[in-house]
Design an enzyme around this catalytic site. Sequence first.
Site, mmCIF file in Angstrom:
data_model
loop_
_atom_site.group_PDB
_atom_site.id
_atom_site.type_symbol
_atom_site.label_atom_id
_atom_site.label_comp_id
_atom_site.label_asym_id
_atom_site.label_seq_id
_atom_site.Cartn_x
_atom_site.Cartn_y
_atom_site.Cartn_z
ATOM 1 N N GLU A 8 0.854 -1.178 0.000
ATOM 2 C CA GLU A 8 0.000 0.000 0.000
ATOM 3 C C GLU A 8 0.902 1.244 0.000
ATOM 4 O O GLU A 8 1.863 1.274 0.753
ATOM 5 C CB GLU A 8 -0.906 0.030 1.236
ATOM 6 C CG GLU A 8 -1.907 1.164 1.140
ATOM 7 C CD GLU A 8 -2.922 1.160 2.294
ATOM 8 O OE1 GLU A 8 -2.792 0.357 3.223
ATOM 9 O OE2 GLU A 8 -3.823 2.000 2.241
ATOM 10 N N ALA B 202 1.606 -0.332 10.774
ATOM 11 C CA ALA B 202 1.305 -1.717 10.432
ATOM 12 C C ALA B 202 0.478 -1.749 9.159
ATOM 13 O O ALA B 202 -0.029 -0.718 8.708
ATOM 14 C CB ALA B 202 0.536 -2.388 11.559
ATOM 15 N N ASN C 143 -2.487 -6.499 5.193
ATOM 16 C CA ASN C 143 -2.488 -7.484 4.116
ATOM 17 C C ASN C 143 -3.365 -8.687 4.463
ATOM 18 O O ASN C 143 -3.306 -9.201 5.571
ATOM 19 C CB ASN C 143 -1.060 -7.985 3.880
ATOM 20 C CG ASN C 143 -0.066 -6.862 3.873
ATOM 21 O OD1 ASN C 143 -0.183 -5.953 3.062
ATOM 22 N ND2 ASN C 143 0.874 -6.883 4.801
ATOM 23 N N HIS D 247 -6.968 -2.507 14.936
ATOM 24 C CA HIS D 247 -7.168 -1.723 13.705
ATOM 25 C C HIS D 247 -6.905 -2.589 12.463
ATOM 26 O O HIS D 247 -7.739 -2.661 11.563
ATOM 27 C CB HIS D 247 -6.243 -0.508 13.730
ATOM 28 C CG HIS D 247 -6.308 0.363 12.509
ATOM 29 N ND1 HIS D 247 -7.053 1.520 12.456
ATOM 30 C CD2 HIS D 247 -5.722 0.234 11.292
ATOM 31 C CE1 HIS D 247 -6.920 2.065 11.259
ATOM 32 N NE2 HIS D 247 -6.110 1.308 10.528
ATOM 33 N N GLU D 248 -5.750 -3.222 12.432
ATOM 34 C CA GLU D 248 -5.402 -4.013 11.245
ATOM 35 C C GLU D 248 -6.352 -5.195 11.097
ATOM 36 O O GLU D 248 -6.761 -5.541 9.994
ATOM 37 C CB GLU D 248 -3.949 -4.492 11.300
ATOM 38 C CG GLU D 248 -2.915 -3.392 11.504
ATOM 39 C CD GLU D 248 -3.037 -2.207 10.559
ATOM 40 O OE1 GLU D 248 -3.528 -2.388 9.437
ATOM 41 O OE2 GLU D 248 -2.640 -1.098 10.966
HETATM 42 N N1 TRP Z 1 -3.131 0.735 5.705
HETATM 43 C C1 TRP Z 1 -2.213 0.946 6.782
HETATM 44 C C2 TRP Z 1 -3.076 1.195 8.001
HETATM 45 O O1 TRP Z 1 -3.541 0.344 8.626
HETATM 46 C C3 TRP Z 1 -1.304 2.113 6.531
HETATM 47 C C4 TRP Z 1 0.032 1.839 5.941
HETATM 48 C C5 TRP Z 1 0.911 0.941 6.351
HETATM 49 C C6 TRP Z 1 0.677 2.543 4.894
HETATM 50 N N2 TRP Z 1 2.067 1.050 5.628
HETATM 51 C C7 TRP Z 1 1.940 2.014 4.737
HETATM 52 C C8 TRP Z 1 0.302 3.570 4.071
HETATM 53 C C9 TRP Z 1 2.842 2.500 3.776
HETATM 54 C C10 TRP Z 1 1.189 4.061 3.125
HETATM 55 C C11 TRP Z 1 2.453 3.530 2.984
HETATM 56 O O2 TRP Z 1 -3.462 2.250 8.346
HETATM 57 ZN ZN ZN Z 2 -5.660 1.484 8.561
#
Ligand code: TRP
Ligand code: ZN
Length: 881
Positions: free
Chosen positions: A127, A268, A271, A303-304
């Site tokens: 991401e 974090a 995935n 959260h994750e």
């Molecule tokens: N989606 C992740 C969260 O739980 C955020 C995230 C993790 C992220 N690593 C990243 C966003 C690297 C951008 C780049 O919030």
């Molecule tokens: Zn998130």
Amino acid sequence: MRDHQPKIIHRKDYRPPDWLIPTVDLRFDLHEGETFVTATLQLQRNPAGSPREKHLRLDGVGLELLELSVNGMALEKDEYRLQPQCLWLRNAPDRFELRTRVRIHPERNKALEGLYRSGSMFCTQCEAEGFRHITYFLDRPDILSSYRTTVSADAARYPVLLSNGNDVARGEGGDGRHWVTWENPFPMPCYLFALVAGDLARIDDRFVTCSGRAVSLRIFTEHENIGRCDHAMDSLKRAMRWDEEVYGREYDLDIFMIVAVNDFNMGAMENKGLNIFNASCVLASPETATDAAFERIESIVAHEYFHNWSGNRVTCRDWFQLSLKEGFTVFRDQCFSADMGSAAVKRIADVSYLRTAQFAEDRGPLAHPVRPDSYMEISNFYTLTVYEKGAEVVRMLHAMLGAEDFRRGTDLYFERHDGQAVTCDDFVRALEDVSGRDLRQFRRWYSQSGTPVVHVELSHDAVGATCTLTLRQELPDSPGQPADEKQPQVIPVAVALLDARGAERGHAVLELTKRTQSWRFPGWPEPPVPSLLRGFSAPVRLEFDYTRAQLALLMAHDSDGFSRWEAGQRLALQALQRAIDDDEAGFLAGLDYWLDGAGATLAQALGDQPDDPAMLARLLSVPSAAALADAQEVIRPERIVAARERMLDAFAQRHAGLLESCLAGYAPSAPYRFTPEQTGRRALHNTCLDLLCRLGDERHAARALAQFRQADNMTDRLAALQTLVHSHWEQPAGAALAQFQDQWRHDPLVMDLWRSVQASSPRPGTLQRVRELLAEPGFDRLNPNRLRSLVGVFCNQNPRHFHAADGSGYGFLAEQVLQLDAENPQVAARLLGALASWERHEDPLRGQMQEQLERIAATPGLSRDVFDIVTRTLGRQEADG
Ligand code: TRP
Ligand code: ZN
């Protein structure tokens, strides 16, 4: 300057993809000096795409293309075109199999995006747009595919090979290699792809879901940290149960894995089936982690996990919709944490964070809507606005619909959109559909940036025995959105009216939808004291001209815990503001008032039926420098710091006796456990210790040193260390720092705490000390946790030295940003955020900040990440088109 300006992506330009990729088969051959990725993709025309588009454009960055075939036939030179950021397939068929083989170099990847090495392991971060660094693909979240992934590596170095889903096959290769195949049956976007390979230890547990399915839970980490995973595992099981009970969401795969990684840009990543965590957000033991870390881990694990539904099963159509998953999931994790401990204390913590950090963002040059309209670099939009303000927006919906309709709405949302990539609008529509409410005006929370100000006036009519509350909303100017083009928002303001004795008579939620509206309350022969914006019912600045006596009444009697705390904060802020404005008499009068309240709180703590100690500790806290900065149009850091110091010193002097009693009364009486009760007691105890150490009495310093030495946990040890290091007690501070270093020198995560304490120190010579620590042999400045413990903490948690009059703090930041940008643009761009408030300072600070921004802007070869932040901060990025 960059030779060409990176282009800006606009939300209104969204088009569905022309091809879909229902299935993806990946093979990774991991080696020490290179990695081969073979991708076999089934592509087919998207009926919703544009049939006129003949050529297919695939994203791919930093890939060395070795093989390329369509339906088993290698492509001729004129059938494709290779560009630095993409691969074009000319006249792509309507339905075909694409096979690519590329070489990549994870061992050279210091940006920590895509596939990279962290210590002895391989891991990924995809991401938002990291997958294009792994293979050629349609790297956008509205492409949903089932994945089958085979990972092959040396068996001795990488005994553990992980990817998304369930493991379905494994075997031996030649040359001491082995492989494992993973399969994820739930179609997912490529940003949720994950791979991990390494020599990892693991703990195992099991969770039986509400429908009776057994799920294997595993947490992986390096061998030496395996003893620090239990808290994360307990948190995970609590989160899984909570999501079943509160949202009716059951886990779907047979296995759920978490891997702790040392080098990670953020907290974090969710995935599918294989969450990857910054080690600092998983690992905890009483000896190595503070209560704050325990709390943080619990909420991030939750959260994750919650993303499995809010984000993974239902995902985002495009990155402008990021708050669809992040705002909602933050709201979910906040409610979870509130249920695990004290809800009022959790709310106070969340609101403090929002009001200091997000409000600052929302009034500065980087302000943007919760659902942005354009971006240059999406990584820069993982912001407080998208996350924290986004969560407040969902919280308002929850409050306006009520818990029951909100739940029916989320049920409908998950059912209707399972397996889809959708928009913030789809979320709101589901809530509209179940509740019958018209949320058209409410949607402005997603499109208008800036924090609304709500001005409140109370008038009283003695003859008619009625009072009237008049609310007026004011929307500020923000980048690309002049105030006079903004439309009124829906602002739910929870209020209660208290009589002169503090008895509450009636409460309501006033829904402010016009610029100005009035509400009449009969039955008030005397004017009431209004308790306004209870529980912080909307993310706004509320202005009401409270008298000190009214605030004292609310502090003592308001039944809403948040509002009691808020009243105390307002009292303190009023007094501090007087000091900042050189109104000495005003300051002393306000101070006196606030100290009386603090004394009453301490007495309460020592009484027969004390309040929750965590709440008491909050009530005793002096507003932070950031909270004070928020209260001012022009920020004067030196005065802010000085005013706070005066208040803290006066607090210690006035209440030394009570503080001593409280210190004794809340001394640790049992072995460490992470419980709300104990956590609160420690917070209160350490608040008292910190205040007492301001006095000239050596006994207190000796007591802090003894606590440092004897504590059975890191919370008390670190609190004592920080108190000493930030105080004038040089000698014991030096002794404690040396002893800490001696004990923990081999544990980088624990040493980050040691560095942070020094980087945030108000003592003279701090910048020099930070530079020394950065230059220590073996210090890994490319590790984001290491760098943040020094540079991040110095720039964001040390107002005295960061804003030094000679501009040295700003020069230091610019130097660090430029140095890091060549390696890790995401983290460099984030550090640069510390200069975003430059326009709100006065000269010479303002000029010095601007000078450093100009220096960065003028540097050749900037990353897109830093270029984006620096140009927006200087107000030089026009949202064209
Ligand atoms: N989606 C992740 C969260 O739980 C955020 C995230 C993790 C992220 N690593 C990243 C966003 C690297 C951008 C780049 O919030
Ligand atoms: Zn998130």
